[in-house]
Design a protein around this motif. Structure first.
Motif, PDB file in Angstrom:
ATOM      1  N   GLN A  67      46.193  41.458  48.459  1.00  0.00           N
ATOM      2  CA  GLN A  67      46.840  42.698  48.886  1.00  0.00           C
ATOM      3  C   GLN A  67      47.633  42.529  50.173  1.00  0.00           C
ATOM      4  OE1 GLN A  67      44.104  46.038  48.996  1.00  0.00           O
ATOM      5  NE2 GLN A  67      43.041  45.343  47.157  1.00  0.00           N
ATOM      6  N   LEU A  68      47.174  41.623  51.030  1.00  0.00           N
ATOM      7  CA  LEU A  68      47.764  41.481  52.358  1.00  0.00           C
ATOM      8  C   LEU A  68      48.998  40.584  52.389  1.00  0.00           C
ATOM      9  CD1 LEU A  68      47.360  41.920  55.528  1.00  0.00           C
ATOM     10  CD2 LEU A  68      46.165  39.696  55.454  1.00  0.00           C
ATOM     11  N   ALA A  69      48.894  39.403  51.785  1.00  0.00           N
ATOM     12  CA  ALA A  69      49.880  38.342  52.010  1.00  0.00           C
ATOM     13  C   ALA A  69      51.037  38.395  51.016  1.00  0.00           C
ATOM     14  CB  ALA A  69      49.196  36.982  51.953  1.00  0.00           C
ATOM     15  N   GLN A  70      52.249  38.333  51.543  1.00  0.00           N
ATOM     16  CA  GLN A  70      53.427  38.217  50.680  1.00  0.00           C
ATOM     17  C   GLN A  70      53.564  36.798  50.110  1.00  0.00           C
ATOM     18  OE1 GLN A  70      53.843  39.914  53.832  1.00  0.00           O
ATOM     19  NE2 GLN A  70      53.562  41.822  52.696  1.00  0.00           N
ATOM     20  N   VAL A  71      53.019  35.828  50.842  1.00  0.00           N
ATOM     21  CA  VAL A  71      53.020  34.434  50.392  1.00  0.00           C
ATOM     22  C   VAL A  71      51.624  33.877  50.583  1.00  0.00           C
ATOM     23  CG1 VAL A  71      53.884  32.097  50.846  1.00  0.00           C
ATOM     24  CG2 VAL A  71      55.446  34.052  50.992  1.00  0.00           C
ATOM     25  N   CYS A  72      51.092  33.201  49.572  1.00  0.00           N
ATOM     26  CA  CYS A  72      49.835  32.474  49.706  1.00  0.00           C
ATOM     27  C   CYS A  72      49.998  31.101  49.085  1.00  0.00           C
ATOM     28  CB  CYS A  72      48.676  33.221  49.052  1.00  0.00           C
ATOM     29  SG  CYS A  72      47.057  32.441  49.387  1.00  0.00           S
ATOM     30  N   ILE A  73      49.609  30.083  49.818  1.00  0.00           N
ATOM     31  CA  ILE A  73      49.681  28.690  49.391  1.00  0.00           C
ATOM     32  C   ILE A  73      48.303  28.269  48.872  1.00  0.00           C
ATOM     33  CG2 ILE A  73      50.169  26.331  50.170  1.00  0.00           C
ATOM     34  CD1 ILE A  73      52.582  28.318  50.205  1.00  0.00           C
ATOM     35  N   VAL A  74      48.268  27.386  47.907  1.00  0.00           N
ATOM     36  CA  VAL A  74      46.997  26.899  47.396  1.00  0.00           C
ATOM     37  C   VAL A  74      46.410  25.853  48.350  1.00  0.00           C
ATOM     38  CG1 VAL A  74      47.960  25.038  45.950  1.00  0.00           C
ATOM     39  CG2 VAL A  74      45.764  26.092  45.330  1.00  0.00           C
ATOM     40  N   GLY A  75      45.114  25.982  48.632  1.00  0.00           N
ATOM     41  CA  GLY A  75      44.396  24.963  49.385  1.00  0.00           C
ATOM     42  C   GLY A  75      43.575  24.106  48.446  1.00  0.00           C
ATOM     43  N   ASN A  76      42.989  23.040  48.954  1.00  0.00           N
ATOM     44  CA  ASN A  76      42.227  22.135  48.096  1.00  0.00           C
ATOM     45  C   ASN A  76      40.992  22.817  47.503  1.00  0.00           C
ATOM     46  OD1 ASN A  76      41.629  21.805  51.024  1.00  0.00           O
ATOM     47  ND2 ASN A  76      39.941  20.520  50.300  1.00  0.00           N
ATOM     48  N   HIS A  77      40.349  23.709  48.253  1.00  0.00           N
ATOM     49  CA  HIS A  77      39.195  24.430  47.710  1.00  0.00           C
ATOM     50  C   HIS A  77      39.632  25.436  46.647  1.00  0.00           C
ATOM     51  CE1 HIS A  77      35.786  23.156  50.407  1.00  0.00           C
ATOM     52  NE2 HIS A  77      36.834  22.656  51.033  1.00  0.00           N
ATOM     53  N   ASP A  78      40.754  26.084  46.870  1.00  0.00           N
ATOM     54  CA  ASP A  78      41.302  26.982  45.849  1.00  0.00           C
ATOM     55  C   ASP A  78      41.603  26.216  44.570  1.00  0.00           C
ATOM     56  OD1 ASP A  78      41.387  28.989  47.872  1.00  0.00           O
ATOM     57  OD2 ASP A  78      43.380  28.294  48.481  1.00  0.00           O
ATOM     58  N   ALA A  79      42.208  25.038  44.743  1.00  0.00           N
ATOM     59  CA  ALA A  79      42.559  24.211  43.587  1.00  0.00           C
ATOM     60  C   ALA A  79      41.314  23.744  42.851  1.00  0.00           C
ATOM     61  CB  ALA A  79      43.400  23.011  44.034  1.00  0.00           C
ATOM     62  N   ALA A  80      40.271  23.383  43.601  1.00  0.00           N
ATOM     63  CA  ALA A  80      39.033  22.912  42.973  1.00  0.00           C
ATOM     64  C   ALA A  80      38.366  24.025  42.182  1.00  0.00           C
ATOM     65  CB  ALA A  80      38.090  22.370  44.037  1.00  0.00           C
ATOM     66  N   VAL A  81      38.229  25.191  42.794  1.00  0.00           N
ATOM     67  CA  VAL A  81      37.552  26.311  42.142  1.00  0.00           C
ATOM     68  C   VAL A  81      38.302  26.767  40.890  1.00  0.00           C
ATOM     69  CG1 VAL A  81      36.993  28.769  42.426  1.00  0.00           C
ATOM     70  CG2 VAL A  81      36.314  27.122  44.176  1.00  0.00           C
ATOM     71  N   SER A  82      39.620  26.708  40.926  1.00  0.00           N
ATOM     72  CA  SER A  82      40.419  27.189  39.800  1.00  0.00           C
ATOM     73  C   SER A  82      40.715  26.119  38.756  1.00  0.00           C
ATOM     74  CB  SER A  82      41.737  27.787  40.304  1.00  0.00           C
ATOM     75  OG  SER A  82      42.509  26.818  40.999  1.00  0.00           O
ATOM     76  N   GLY A  83      40.117  24.935  38.916  1.00  0.00           N
ATOM     77  CA  GLY A  83      40.262  23.893  37.906  1.00  0.00           C
ATOM     78  C   GLY A  83      41.532  23.086  38.000  1.00  0.00           C
ATOM     79  N   ARG A  84      42.186  23.106  39.152  1.00  0.00           N
ATOM     80  CA  ARG A  84      43.446  22.387  39.314  1.00  0.00           C
ATOM     81  C   ARG A  84      43.259  20.983  39.867  1.00  0.00           C
ATOM     82  NH1 ARG A  84      47.475  26.694  42.196  1.00  0.00           N
ATOM     83  NH2 ARG A  84      48.836  24.859  42.205  1.00  0.00           N
ATOM     84  N   MET A  85      42.055  20.649  40.292  1.00  0.00           N
ATOM     85  CA  MET A  85      41.819  19.305  40.816  1.00  0.00           C
ATOM     86  C   MET A  85      40.372  18.910  40.581  1.00  0.00           C
ATOM     87  SD  MET A  85      41.557  19.789  44.976  1.00  0.00           S
ATOM     88  CE  MET A  85      40.561  18.310  45.214  1.00  0.00           C
TER      89      MET A  85
END
Length: 243
Positions: A53-71
């Motif tokens: 809701q807050l951010a107009q831009v959000c970049i993926v971090g390594n933990h985000d990538a891990a949790v979402s199955g991207r790494m």
């Protein structure tokens, strides 16, 4: 343009709420998140919802990538793997899809946002020493005027000249047009610069003024939730001293 920049929230709801309150007083035009919304902390879903809701831009971090199955994170140490496995079960399908779709970097004019190094950002390489910053000299022409990063949870920044890289120190400073900058904005949810207060940043692209924003928050509340969730005790205890 006045940017409010957060990074490395790591599921720490109490810290995120206080950082958001602090930035609300800063006449922010555009909110940016540099990744790692989840991981380590006890409230990943709640933090994702706030950042969405807050951010107009959000970049993926390594933990985000891990949790979402991207790494692959099978090489992470046991406590970190357990936290990521746990986190994935706490995050809603909608939030997982959002994490899957986040970019590795984004450039707006002469400002770039990444989680780690802007060179091959999908590799999540750390830049927290002058020696690592100096390695970017050969890529200087590719760099934006200012690149904002997170990842290290530190507050270390560097000015990159034609032949040398320099440490930039202080709670605030002005960036100059004759250098390229790598600015680490600190961590909202798990600071590691020996200051336990939540850390985020404000940048005015018109004046070049950069400033860290620190906020007190209820550390013990988040620590108790981390322990109650069965996550590693150290993930909570380290919050008390900012390491």
């Amino acid at each position: 343009m006045r940017y409010g920049i957060i990074s490395d929230v790591h599921g720490n709801l109490e810290a995120l709420q206080e950082s958001v309150k602090s930035l609300a007083q800063e006449r922010i035009d555009r909110y940016i998140c540099l990744g790692d919304v989840v991981g380590y902390g006890a409230n990943p879903e709640e933090c994702v919802q706030i950042v969405r809701q807050l951010a107009q831009v959000c970049i993926v971090g390594n933990h985000d990538a891990a949790v979402s199955g991207r790494m692959d994170y099978s090489y992470y140490y046991d406590a970190a793997r357990h936290a990521l496995d746990w986190c994935r079960k706490q995050v809603s399908p909608s939030s997982l899809e959002w994490l899957k779709g986040l970019p590795y970097s984004q450039r707006e004019g002469d400002i770039e946002f990444c989680h780690g190094s802007p060179i091959q950002p999908e590799e999540f390489e750390y830049i927290f020493t002058k020696e690592k910053a100096k390695e970017l000299i050969k890529f200087r022409d590719q760099l934006a005027w200012v690149t904002f990063i997170g990842h290290s949870h530190l507050t270390r920044s560097f000015a990159i000249g034609a032949d040398e890289a320099y440490n930039v120190k202080g709670p605030e400073f002005v960036v100059r047009k004759d250098f390229k900058y790598i600015i680490t904005v600190g961590s909202v949810g798990q600071p590691r610069d020996y200051d336990p207060r939540s850390c985020c940043a404000v940048f005015d692209s018109d004046t070049g003024q950069f400033r860290y924003v620190r906020s007190e928050y209820n550390i013990e509340a988040q620590m108790k939730k981390i322990i109650a969730a069965g996550l590693a005790y150290n993930f909570g205890a380290r919050l008390l001293v900012g390491i």
